[in-house]
Design an enzyme around this catalytic site. Structure first.
Site, mmCIF file in Angstrom:
data_model
loop_
_atom_site.group_PDB
_atom_site.id
_atom_site.type_symbol
_atom_site.label_atom_id
_atom_site.label_comp_id
_atom_site.label_asym_id
_atom_site.label_seq_id
_atom_site.Cartn_x
_atom_site.Cartn_y
_atom_site.Cartn_z
ATOM 1 N N HIS A 1 11.176 -16.136 2.171
ATOM 2 C CA HIS A 1 10.129 -15.419 2.902
ATOM 3 C C HIS A 1 10.628 -15.108 4.320
ATOM 4 O O HIS A 1 11.366 -15.895 4.917
ATOM 5 C CB HIS A 1 8.847 -16.249 2.963
ATOM 6 N N GLU B 1 8.596 -7.325 0.773
ATOM 7 C CA GLU B 1 7.672 -7.635 1.855
ATOM 8 C C GLU B 1 8.266 -7.160 3.175
ATOM 9 O O GLU B 1 8.986 -7.929 3.846
ATOM 10 C CB GLU B 1 7.427 -9.153 1.916
HETATM 11 P P1 PGA Z 1 -0.302 -11.260 4.559
HETATM 12 O O1 PGA Z 1 0.948 -12.153 4.134
HETATM 13 O O2 PGA Z 1 -0.875 -10.687 3.303
HETATM 14 O O3 PGA Z 1 -1.230 -12.199 5.262
HETATM 15 O O4 PGA Z 1 0.235 -10.186 5.466
HETATM 16 C C1 PGA Z 1 1.817 -11.647 3.173
HETATM 17 C C2 PGA Z 1 3.010 -12.528 2.979
HETATM 18 O O5 PGA Z 1 3.547 -13.058 3.949
HETATM 19 O O6 PGA Z 1 3.441 -12.704 1.837
#
Ligand code: PGA
Length: 268
Positions: A115, A184
């Site tokens: 992540h 992401e």
């Molecule tokens: P968020 O987080 O939907 O709160 O932006 C997404 C993530 O970090 O996977």
């Protein structure tokens, strides 16, 4: 409903995935309350609720066991429970770390890796993500690897480059075993992020799908999810982007009602 074997490239693979990571939020009691709300919603809908959708939840490590137990209520054993990271070694002198066998012992079936918050704040590298993917698969759990470019990299026109480099490291480590990818974009994540528009998601996801194909994979073996400020309002648009196989969500799904709304949309 049976729990699928997470790492297997099963013929009955779900057509869509919808998951949430709670990051560093929720006590055990709050996690269990969330899980009970999800179970209640599934029971209201009955057998076949969210057919074809694979839900998953990634609590903090402290809550994995309790959340997994709460979700093993009849009818909801199909919700996969995950961990937010894992060490690549099985055991040893690694203060503060958790190994894949330990996480599996707590009830984890899936492990989120790479992540951007870990890449940015905890010096996570592609090399380490690759080692961790191998460790997760060695123990029969499912790796979920996040990839994404920063705003600066996007502005420099490097989105596809960056994301393909990150994804290739993970997919090379996974070989022919299942590995889920989540696109992401860093600029889309969290309080200060903005949900990417479908036309911004499309070219990067197309490039990821191309890489998966080049490496002999498929959407079933290597589904590509989108994550970053997903809202109930914006979810349909992004789910319609070719190559997007689901959603990986933070804040919107921290209330069970939000998660249920996204499952409803994905199942349509
Ligand atoms: P968020 O987080 O939907 O709160 O932006 C997404 C993530 O970090 O996977």
């Amino acid at each position: 409903m049976e729990t699928p074997s997470p790492a297997a490239d099963a013929a009955d693979a779900p057509s869509r995935w919808v998951g949430t990571s709670w990051k560093m939020t929720k006590t055990r009691a709050e996690g269990v309350a969330w899980a009970r709300s999800l179970v209640a919603a599934a029971e209201r809908l009955g057998e076949g609720a969210w057919a074809g959708v694979q839900p998953f939840v990634v609590p903090p490590a402290t809550a994995i066991a309790d959340v997994a137990a709460a979700l093993r209520a009849p009818g909801t054993s199909w919700v996969l429970v995950g961990a937010q990271d894992a060490h690549w070694e099985d055991a040893g002198a690694w203060t503060g770390e958790l190994s894949v066998p330990q996480l599996a012992d707590a009830g984890a079936q899936l492990v989120e890796l790479g992540h951007s918050e870990r890449r940015e704040h905890f010096a996570e590298t592609d090399e380490r993500v690759a080692l961790k993917v191998a460790a997760v698969l060695r123990h029969g759990l499912l790796p979920l690897v996040c990839v994404g470019e920063t705003a600066q990299q996007r502005d420099a026109g490097r989105s596809v480059d960056v994301v393909l480099t990150q994804a290739r490291a993970a997919l090379d480590a996974a070989g022919d075993q299942r590995c889920v990818l989540a696109y992401e974009p860093v600029w889309a994540i969290g309080e200060r992020g903005r949900e990417a528009r479908p036309e911004e998601v499309a070219p990067v996801v197309a490039a990821l799908a191309g890489l998966v194909g080049d490496l002999g994979g498929s959407a079933r073996r290597n589904p590509v999810l989108y994550g970053g400020s997903v809202t109930v309002e914006g979810a349909t648009g992004v789910l319609e982007v070719p190559g997007v196989d689901g959603l990986f969500v933070g804040r919107t799904a921290w209330r069970a009602e939000g998660f249920v709304a996204l499952l409803d949309l994905a199942a349509r």
